[in-house]
Design an enzyme around this catalytic site. Sequence first.
Site, PDB file in Angstrom:
ATOM      1  N   LYS A  89       5.423   6.536 -12.044  1.00  0.00           N
ATOM      2  CA  LYS A  89       5.036   5.209 -11.560  1.00  0.00           C
ATOM      3  C   LYS A  89       5.400   4.142 -12.585  1.00  0.00           C
ATOM      4  O   LYS A  89       5.254   4.357 -13.799  1.00  0.00           O
ATOM      5  CB  LYS A  89       3.535   5.195 -11.277  1.00  0.00           C
ATOM      6  CG  LYS A  89       3.004   3.929 -10.608  1.00  0.00           C
ATOM      7  CD  LYS A  89       1.527   4.088 -10.318  1.00  0.00           C
ATOM      8  CE  LYS A  89       0.922   2.860  -9.665  1.00  0.00           C
ATOM      9  NZ  LYS A  89      -0.518   3.047  -9.377  1.00  0.00           N
ATOM     10  N   SER A  99      -2.055   2.119  -4.973  1.00  0.00           N
ATOM     11  CA  SER A  99      -0.886   1.434  -5.476  1.00  0.00           C
ATOM     12  C   SER A  99       0.276   2.374  -5.840  1.00  0.00           C
ATOM     13  O   SER A  99       1.381   1.912  -6.124  1.00  0.00           O
ATOM     14  CB  SER A  99      -1.269   0.619  -6.709  1.00  0.00           C
ATOM     15  OG  SER A  99      -1.776   1.449  -7.746  1.00  0.00           O
ATOM     16  N   SER A 133      -5.879   4.629  -6.119  1.00  0.00           N
ATOM     17  CA  SER A 133      -4.432   4.422  -6.051  1.00  0.00           C
ATOM     18  C   SER A 133      -3.583   5.680  -6.114  1.00  0.00           C
ATOM     19  O   SER A 133      -2.364   5.616  -5.934  1.00  0.00           O
ATOM     20  CB  SER A 133      -3.991   3.470  -7.170  1.00  0.00           C
ATOM     21  OG  SER A 133      -4.403   2.164  -6.895  1.00  0.00           O
TER      22      SER A 133
END
Length: 459
Positions: free
Chosen positions: A79, A154, A178
């Site tokens: 990420k 996210s 997330s």
Amino acid sequence: MDPCFLPATRLAAMIAARAISPVEVMEAVLARAERLDPLLNPFALRLFDAARAAARAAEAAVMAGAPLGPLHGVPITIKDSVAMRGLPTGNGSIAVEAPVAAADAAIVARVLAAGAIAIGKTTLPEFSHKVLTDSLATGVTRNPWKLDRTPGGSSGGASAALAAGIAPIAIGTDGGGSIRCPAACTGVVGLKATLGRIPNEAMPDGFANYAFAGPMTRRVEDTVLLLSVMQGPDPADPWSLAPRPAMGPAATVRGLRIGWIEQFGRYRTDPALLGPLRAAMQALASAGALVEPLSDPCFEDVHDTYRVIATTAHAARLGAIADTAGERMTESLRASIAIGRGWSAVEAQRAHDRRSLLFRAVQRLFTRFDLIATPTLLAPPPGLDAGGSIATAWYAEWAAPLYPFNLTGHPAASVPAGFTEDGLPVGLQLVGPWYGEERILAAAAALEEVIGCPVPPET
């Protein structure tokens, strides 16, 4: 045999046995990534050329008989809020120039040392502030099951890539759901481990931390493997220094007492989810678990506490950027910062005190139950423009089962639980006592035997 959908455990074993080449695996994965990237938009930064070079080096190591790590030659995504040495950490933002990381985050260093090969950094909403994945920096990321739906957030780029067969494992982060939210939206496995089990040395306030880094995978066995590599103490994370039991063999589901929360607090679960969720709970009962309905007032109004803590953090850490960025910062993030600036120090401290009360209430539940099960989300994945900021009432409802366990630090995973009639994935959340990951993963594996690991039709 398509290497793009083989488990990481099997890929690593086949590479070590010279049954498949790291180069062959990488070329298959990158060909798929090249084809699907325009459709899904999971990458903030491609590392394809470097990945090809690393695959060639991995192949040379195999042929030379060198010692191999447990992830040798296995593709992984990271990420874009997690530091990788020499690369910008974009955080989905154009409001500030992305800093170039001087060193790898501890978890990145560990997976690379274990032999994994990073193929790219994945998309996220600006500074991970919402549970949909779109940003001014990278645009909109789409769900491979239905392209007009969000992959969640996210860690949405990670979940979209995983579900679509672009790398079998990923690193995500979870400050309010997330990892688990996007896992549920795309039908993959996402684990938020016990606070400190996986170090998160990047958090400005290490002691009041509620944000986690963790594994996202398509298979439970890969979650076990990636957790074993990522976990362990780091001197910069105080929670990681506490003694903890080592990962043991998977526990059995038989006899596990599971408290099933079908309706979370004052919020109602969408009827579209109830059929698959009830079938998943029945599957666990058939495997020998003792399932009992659970309702407890401790989960009422938790968002009131979370909202103060999370928006105060936004204001403290991002307020100065917002002051100069103007419309170059996402409007919903600016709104969250404004809310955070409105709390007094007394209100902030009261929120932290309520966090401790919630932790103690959940601890009492684990005197009665070995695991708690909930819907991961209370409705199917919404459209691409649903909003999703952690400061909103919509997030408070949709993600109601998620953020309480950020505050308490208990391990929690979203695991696939089937599909709605419209073909959208449904996630079941399994929550354990501190360091109860083995129980969670045993139940997840039992459920995986029933659900399987389906491939999105869009890909």
